[in-house]
Motif scaffolding. Structure first.
Motif, short mmCIF file in Angstrom:
data_model
loop_
_atom_site.label_atom_id
_atom_site.label_comp_id
_atom_site.label_asym_id
_atom_site.label_seq_id
_atom_site.Cartn_x
_atom_site.Cartn_y
_atom_site.Cartn_z
N ALA A 18 43.39 58.91 44.00
CA ALA A 18 44.37 57.92 44.48
C ALA A 18 45.31 57.49 43.36
CB ALA A 18 43.62 56.72 45.05
N LEU A 19 44.76 57.26 42.18
CA LEU A 19 45.59 56.84 41.05
C LEU A 19 46.55 57.95 40.65
CD1 LEU A 19 42.82 55.10 38.93
CD2 LEU A 19 44.76 53.95 40.00
N ALA A 20 46.05 59.18 40.56
CA ALA A 20 46.89 60.30 40.13
C ALA A 20 48.04 60.53 41.10
CB ALA A 20 46.04 61.56 40.00
N GLU A 21 47.77 60.41 42.39
CA GLU A 21 48.82 60.61 43.39
C GLU A 21 49.94 59.58 43.21
OE1 GLU A 21 49.43 60.65 48.27
OE2 GLU A 21 47.45 60.33 47.39
N THR A 22 49.57 58.34 42.98
CA THR A 22 50.58 57.29 42.81
C THR A 22 51.35 57.47 41.52
OG1 THR A 22 49.16 55.78 44.05
CG2 THR A 22 50.93 54.79 42.78
N LEU A 23 50.67 57.86 40.45
CA LEU A 23 51.37 58.10 39.19
C LEU A 23 52.39 59.23 39.33
CD1 LEU A 23 48.47 57.79 36.57
CD2 LEU A 23 50.14 56.07 37.24
N ARG A 24 52.04 60.26 40.08
CA ARG A 24 52.98 61.37 40.29
C ARG A 24 54.20 60.92 41.09
NH1 ARG A 24 48.15 64.79 40.62
NH2 ARG A 24 47.95 64.20 42.82
N GLU A 25 54.01 59.97 42.00
CA GLU A 25 55.12 59.48 42.82
C GLU A 25 56.08 58.60 42.02
OE1 GLU A 25 53.59 57.41 46.18
OE2 GLU A 25 52.40 59.11 46.89
N ALA A 26 55.59 57.96 40.98
CA ALA A 26 56.42 57.03 40.21
C ALA A 26 57.49 57.79 39.42
CB ALA A 26 55.55 56.21 39.26
N SER A 27 58.64 57.16 39.25
CA SER A 27 59.69 57.76 38.44
C SER A 27 59.31 57.69 36.97
CB SER A 27 61.01 57.03 38.66
OG SER A 27 60.95 55.74 38.07
N PRO A 28 59.91 58.54 36.12
CA PRO A 28 59.59 58.49 34.69
C PRO A 28 59.84 57.12 34.07
CG PRO A 28 60.79 60.50 35.21
CD PRO A 28 60.81 59.66 36.45
N GLU A 29 60.83 56.39 34.60
CA GLU A 29 61.17 55.08 34.04
C GLU A 29 60.13 54.01 34.38
OE1 GLU A 29 64.41 57.76 34.32
OE2 GLU A 29 63.27 56.86 35.98
#
Length: 510
Positions: free
Chosen positions: A25-36
């Motif tokens: 769950a955490l990894a999926e959300t981190l991938r969705e976040a923009s680099p900024e």
């Protein structure tokens, strides 16, 4: 990214006991976040503020505006608002802070308001411990967990590491980005931590020489020297340079242009014995008139490691080489130690240090690298009694001569993987009248709610508990209970996420 997406992930992580599910769950959300924004998202999902503090406590969050009907806040907007809160200072800052809070919380839904209160007060318990978050960053960036752990060790915090890895692109580029994360003089890194053993003979077995060092009962300090400028950081990476002018002067006088040192500072009595820990703690916590305080309560510096000197990084070098360099650099500031393979020699040194008023010893492997942020066999502390650092979960009003004081404390240990706090017992023993007065004030400040005579508190205060043993018990959720638990001291220098684990408690089952 919408704040609601972060809160959705937070709830999913808190709602499962599966480590695999948490990481996914955490990894999926981190991938969705923009680099900024991925660095901020990482901190939020770890229950931390990138700003560390924003000048707002529990009381400042009691009168919130009505919640919004629909979610509209973004992670970026929240981060900007919290940065403004931290920046307010001086005349008029209270009103400015109140207006900023009203604007932020006025746009938040009821669910978002509750979550933001938890984030700001440090009460957000999502079950995403350090190990889970680091593994999630590794999975999201397609790099090894070891690479992430090392980068976080050197950077101090996970947010910047996630940002560097996920902004890089593919796994190969992310690994290269993490490899470029190095020790920077002036930026604190996570301190190496010690495991524990009940007796010196368990770690000095006669076969291999080890260093046996005095365990000084002071405040852990990391000192950075950069061309005459000195910065001092605590074990929680808080900068305290302005509070300790005598330590700054000692570090500045060292024969090096640039250095990073690890050690402790402590207040000693006129006879050279340590003052009670509260004396050192009060001195190092105070920001009032350091020049006067250094005269009344001078600090003594003890150094035990050197991580960098004049362009040479030492974290990966064997301890014996780091210590040799430290002896050359600061021979007058070294912590007392001896090198031996003989258990009897080690026991004698241990006895001498305890007799001198110190906590015990730390046994260190001569070939161990500096494993920042982790406990292991490289360093093992030995004290003359069983002790645990636990978190206060709640406290009961006293009766009889303790009527009017908060007395019986509920103790929690941290789960190593989830970060959840598990109750392991209660105690009202070992408390002086001064301690009862202090803890009554302290825990009323941390109060969240009451149930009868029990005051529940935000789980922020660490307490050092001595005990005679651990036994199995169905009375408490942890399945264990401490025998003859008594309070030694409250740890103002230690955050709750560094408290001892339930796994460590169970390891001492008799």
């Amino acid at each position: 990214m919408q704040l609601a997406r972060v809160i959705e992930t937070s709830a999913a992580v808190a709602g499962t006991r599966s480590r695999t599910a948490k990481v996914a769950a955490l990894a999926e959300t981190l991938r969705e976040a923009s680099p900024e924004e991925v660095g901020v998202v990482t901190d939020y999902l770890a229950g931390r503020l990138p700003q560390r503090t924003v000048g707002v406590g529990w009381r400042g969050l009691q009168a919130l505006p009505d919640p919004a009907d629909a979610s509209s806040l973004t992670v970026h907007e929240v981060d900007v608002s919290l940065s403004r809160l931290r920046a307010f200072a001086g005349a008029g800052s209270t009103a400015e802070r109140g207006a900023e809070l009203a604007a932020l919380f006025g746009r938040a839904t009821a669910e978002e308001q509750d979550w933001l209160v938890g984030l700001i007060t440090g009460e957000l318990r999502q079950g995403a411990g350090d190990g889970v978050m680091l593994k999630a960053i590794a999975e999201a960036a397609e790099v090894s967990e070891a690479d992430v752990r090392r980068a976080v060790m050197l950077a101090g915090f996970a947010g910047p590491v996630a940002e560097a890895a996920l902004a890089a692109g593919d796994g190969e580029a992310a690994a290269a980005a993490l490899a470029r994360t190095g020790l920077e003089v002036g930026r604190p890194l996570r301190p190496m931590l010690a495991g524990s053993a009940p007796e010196v003979g368990e770690v000095v077995d006669g076969s291999t020489p080890v260093a046996v060092e005095t365990k000084v009962d002071g405040i852990r300090l990391q000192a950075h020297l950069d061309e005459g400028k000195v910065r001092l950081f605590t074990r929680t990476l808080e900068e305290v340079s302005d509070r300790m002018p005598e330590v700054v002067e000692e570090v500045r006088a060292l024969p090096a242009r640039r250095a990073v040192l690890d050690g402790e500072v402590i207040a000693l009595a006129a006879d050279g014995r340590p003052e009670p820990f509260q004396v050192t703690g009060a001195r190092t916590a105070s920001t009032a008139d350091p020049a006067s305080l250094r005269t009344r309560v001078p600090l003594t510096t003890f150094l035990f490691d050197l991580l960098h000197v004049d362009g040479r990084d030492l974290v990966d070098e064997p301890a014996r080489d780091r210590w040799a360099a430290l002896r050359d650099l600061a021979p007058d500031l070294l912590v007392p130690s001896t090198v031996t393979a003989d258990p009897e020699v080690a026991r004698a040194f241990f006895g001498d240090q305890v007799s001198a008023g110190h906590e015990g010893v730390v046994v260190k492997q001569l070939d161990a690298p500096y494993a920042a942020g982790r406990r292991g066999a490289g360093w093992v502390k030995v004290k003359p009694r069983h002790t645990l650092d636990l978190v206060v979960l709640a406290i009961e009003w006293g009766s009889g001569r303790r009527r009017g004081w908060l007395s019986n404390i509920h103790l929690g240990a941290r789960h190593a993987e989830s970060g959840e706090l598990v109750m392991v017992g209660k105690t009202f023993k070992g408390m002086t009248d001064e301690m009862l007065e202090w803890q009554t004030r302290r825990f009323l400040e941390l109060e969240t709610h009451r149930e009868g005579h029990v005051v529940f508190v935000r789980p922020e205060q660490v307490v050092e508990i001595a005990y005679d043993g651990v036994q199995r018990s169905t009375r408490y959720p942890g399945g264990v209970a401490l025998r003859f638990a008594r309070v030694l001291r409250y740890r103002e220098d230690k955050p709750a996420d560094e408290a001892d684990t339930i796994q460590a408690v169970r390891a001492h089952l008799g």
